[in-house]
Design an enzyme around this catalytic site. Structure first.
Site, short mmCIF file in Angstrom:
data_model
loop_
_atom_site.label_atom_id
_atom_site.label_comp_id
_atom_site.label_asym_id
_atom_site.label_seq_id
_atom_site.Cartn_x
_atom_site.Cartn_y
_atom_site.Cartn_z
N PHE A 126 -32.77 52.59 26.98
CA PHE A 126 -33.58 53.73 27.45
C PHE A 126 -32.60 54.81 27.96
O PHE A 126 -32.63 55.22 29.11
CB PHE A 126 -34.58 53.33 28.54
CG PHE A 126 -35.49 52.20 28.14
CD1 PHE A 126 -36.63 52.45 27.38
CD2 PHE A 126 -35.23 50.89 28.53
CE1 PHE A 126 -37.49 51.42 27.01
CE2 PHE A 126 -36.08 49.85 28.15
CZ PHE A 126 -37.21 50.11 27.40
N ASP A 136 -33.57 51.09 31.86
CA ASP A 136 -34.25 52.15 32.63
C ASP A 136 -35.48 52.65 31.86
O ASP A 136 -35.50 53.79 31.39
CB ASP A 136 -33.25 53.29 32.90
CG ASP A 136 -33.84 54.38 33.79
OD1 ASP A 136 -34.84 54.10 34.50
OD2 ASP A 136 -33.32 55.52 33.76
N ALA A 165 -36.71 49.66 22.08
CA ALA A 165 -35.80 48.86 22.90
C ALA A 165 -36.06 47.36 22.72
O ALA A 165 -35.11 46.58 22.57
CB ALA A 165 -35.96 49.23 24.36
N ARG A 216 -26.45 55.96 39.05
CA ARG A 216 -25.40 56.14 38.05
C ARG A 216 -24.04 56.06 38.73
O ARG A 216 -23.10 55.46 38.21
CB ARG A 216 -25.58 57.49 37.34
CG ARG A 216 -26.87 57.52 36.51
CD ARG A 216 -26.90 58.67 35.54
NE ARG A 216 -27.42 59.90 36.11
CZ ARG A 216 -28.63 60.41 35.86
NH1 ARG A 216 -29.46 59.80 35.03
NH2 ARG A 216 -29.01 61.54 36.41
N CYS A 224 -39.77 52.58 37.33
CA CYS A 224 -40.20 53.81 38.01
C CYS A 224 -41.72 53.84 38.16
O CYS A 224 -42.30 54.89 38.42
CB CYS A 224 -39.69 55.04 37.26
SG CYS A 224 -40.30 55.17 35.59
N ASP A 272 -32.29 54.43 22.43
CA ASP A 272 -33.48 55.17 22.86
C ASP A 272 -34.38 55.36 21.64
O ASP A 272 -33.91 55.38 20.51
CB ASP A 272 -33.11 56.54 23.45
CG ASP A 272 -34.20 57.10 24.36
OD1 ASP A 272 -34.08 56.98 25.59
OD2 ASP A 272 -35.20 57.65 23.84
N SER A 273 -35.69 55.53 21.91
CA SER A 273 -36.59 55.74 20.78
C SER A 273 -36.52 57.19 20.28
O SER A 273 -37.01 57.50 19.20
CB SER A 273 -38.03 55.39 21.18
OG SER A 273 -38.38 56.09 22.34
#
Ligand code: SAH
Length: 427
Positions: free
Chosen positions: A259, A331, A311, A241, A371, A281-282
């Site tokens: 995300f 992300d 997304a 960030r 990730c 975002d969901s």
């Protein structure tokens, strides 16, 4: 003090990983257990001839039947052992500039001692008050995660060996740090593989409020340590960030943060002068916090948008509408949980990156992450390359990104490097 009650004999030829200081012993490497050990007990790990190699804790219910605590089988596992391990982990955070008691010493006139640079509780008026203090295997404390959020600690006990010792570990943490409270957030799915059920409860002191305000690089964020993702916040993205939140990259630009969770990348983008930030975002509750986080940092701006949705669909919709951006952050959550899911995960990453690339104006920025530990950095780069070819774009890598320095990677345990990312310029 605990002493091993049994010896875990390895099969002939299976001692190499132990000699290479890999902390996991899989069931397939084990010849037999000599002596009695209950789940969670300490065992001595020995080669097939019986020569001791290490001390580990044992869990026959797990595929990973033992996790090594010390590669010196004669090192006593006593009160001091745990204190040393914790202290080593916690003091390491001072070396990477995270809040320490130096500030308290400076104001109290106490001389700073290099031997002890533990963080001070209550939280100082520091730049960063939320970070990881103990990163499990990578800090030679397999199965134990401890995150700091202001005056509180949040601990995760991911294995039976740690779960059984959590009362003792809580006491050691209190001795070292005197936090206002310690919350156990042991609700990660991996506990199931150890035969453990989820646990969320206070271990010490005051209960943290459902909404805690913490600082990260001088920006403020609301965190729900009780119900938020992981222990409440994606601490592992802090350095990324900061890398992206640079006015040279984003001033005056239109940024799409996909995300977004609670909007951390969005706050950094706005602080770097981004003209408009759209966050996707969901999760509607996460986006509500994102909007409040933006306001908390002085960015309650009518032009910004918060879009609850999938997304992939949102990115497709923007393409159809002909909307473009100067920077896109991707992300996503973990796509691959097992080797068998890697191929599908890569298709997901490719689609996502392809969709994002097509929305970028020439010279725009893409910050793209994965990730999934099982998708290595090289493979991820190949996937992004494939997406760039299909999108017909020229892409330059400006930076290779990884997990923040408070999530160190143990060299002998490359599995601990799970977060990878690329900061790209796209033509
Ligand atoms: N960038 C965030 C962390 C993102 S974590 C930060 O810095 O804090 C991944 C996020 O993706 C979660 O908030 C989750 O709610 C969201 N998510 C999962 N699947 C999604 C989907 N299909 N579409 C949009 N968001 C999704």
């Amino acid at each position: 003090m605990e002493t091993p009650t049994a010896t875990l004999l390895l099969k002939n030829g299976r001692d190499k990983p132990v000699l290479n200081r890999h902390p996991w012993i899989f069931s397939g490497a084990i010849e037999r257990l000599k002596g009695d050990a209950r789940p969670g007990d300490l065992v001595t790990v020995a080669d097939h001839r019986g020569a001791p190699l290490a001390t580990a804790y044992y869990n026959p219910k797990s595929q990973i039947q033992a996790r090594i605590l010390s590669w010196d089988p004669s090192e006593p596992v006593d009160h001091d052992f745990w204190l040393r391990r914790l202290r080593r982990a916690i003091e390491g955070r001072a070396m990477i500039g995270l809040a320490t008691s130096d500030e308290r010493r400076a104001t109290s006139g106490e001389p700073a001692s290099p031997a002890s640079s533990l963080p001070s509780f209550p939280a100082p008026q520091a730049e960063t008050t939320a970070y990881r203090l103990v990163n499990a295997e990578s800090d030679l404390l397999p199965g134990l995660v401890v995150d700091r959020y202001g005056d509180y600690l949040v601990m995760q006990c991911l294995t039976l060996g740690i779960d059984r010792r959590k009362g003792m570990l809580t006491n050691r943490l209190v001795e070292l740090l005197q936090p206002a409270g310690i919350l156990e957030r042991s609700d990660a799915d991996v506990r199931g593989k150890e035969g453990l059920r989820p646990v969320v409860e206070m271990r010490h002191g005051q209960a943290p409020p459902p909404e805690l305000a913490v600082y990260e690089n001088g920006r403020q964020f609301l965190v729900d340590v009780w119900k938020g993702h992981k222990t409440g916040f994606y601490l592992d993205q802090r350095d990324n960030r900061a890398a992206l939140g640079d006015p040279a990259l984003l001033a005056g630009r239109e940024v799409l943060n996909v995300f977004a969770y609670t909007g951390a990348f969005g706050v950094y983008a706005a602080a770097a002068g981004a003209g408009r930030v759209v966050q996707v975002d969901s999760s509607t509750p996460a986006l509500e916090v994102a909007e409040r986080n933006m306001a908390l940092n002085g960015f309650a701006r009518p032009n910004d948008e918060y879009i609850a949705g999938d997304a992939f669909e949102v990115l497709r919709y923007y393409r159809e509408e002909g909307q473009q951006f100067d920077a896109v952050v991707l992300d996503p959550p973990k796509f691959a949980y097992s080797q068998g899911q890697v191929e599908r995960a890569c298709r997901g990453y490719k689609d996502l990156n392809w969709l994002a690339l097509r929305l970028l104006r020439p010279g725009g920025l893409l910050a793209t992450f994965s990730c999934s530990g099982l998708v290595g950095a090289d493979l991820f780069q190949k996937v992004v390359f494939g997406a760039a070819v299909d999108a017909g774009r020229d892409v330059q890598i400006l930076r290779h990104l990884g997990q923040s320095a408070d999530h160190p990677v143990l060299l002998s345990f490359p599995e601990s490097a799970y977060l990878k990312g690329l900061l790209c310029r796209v033509w």
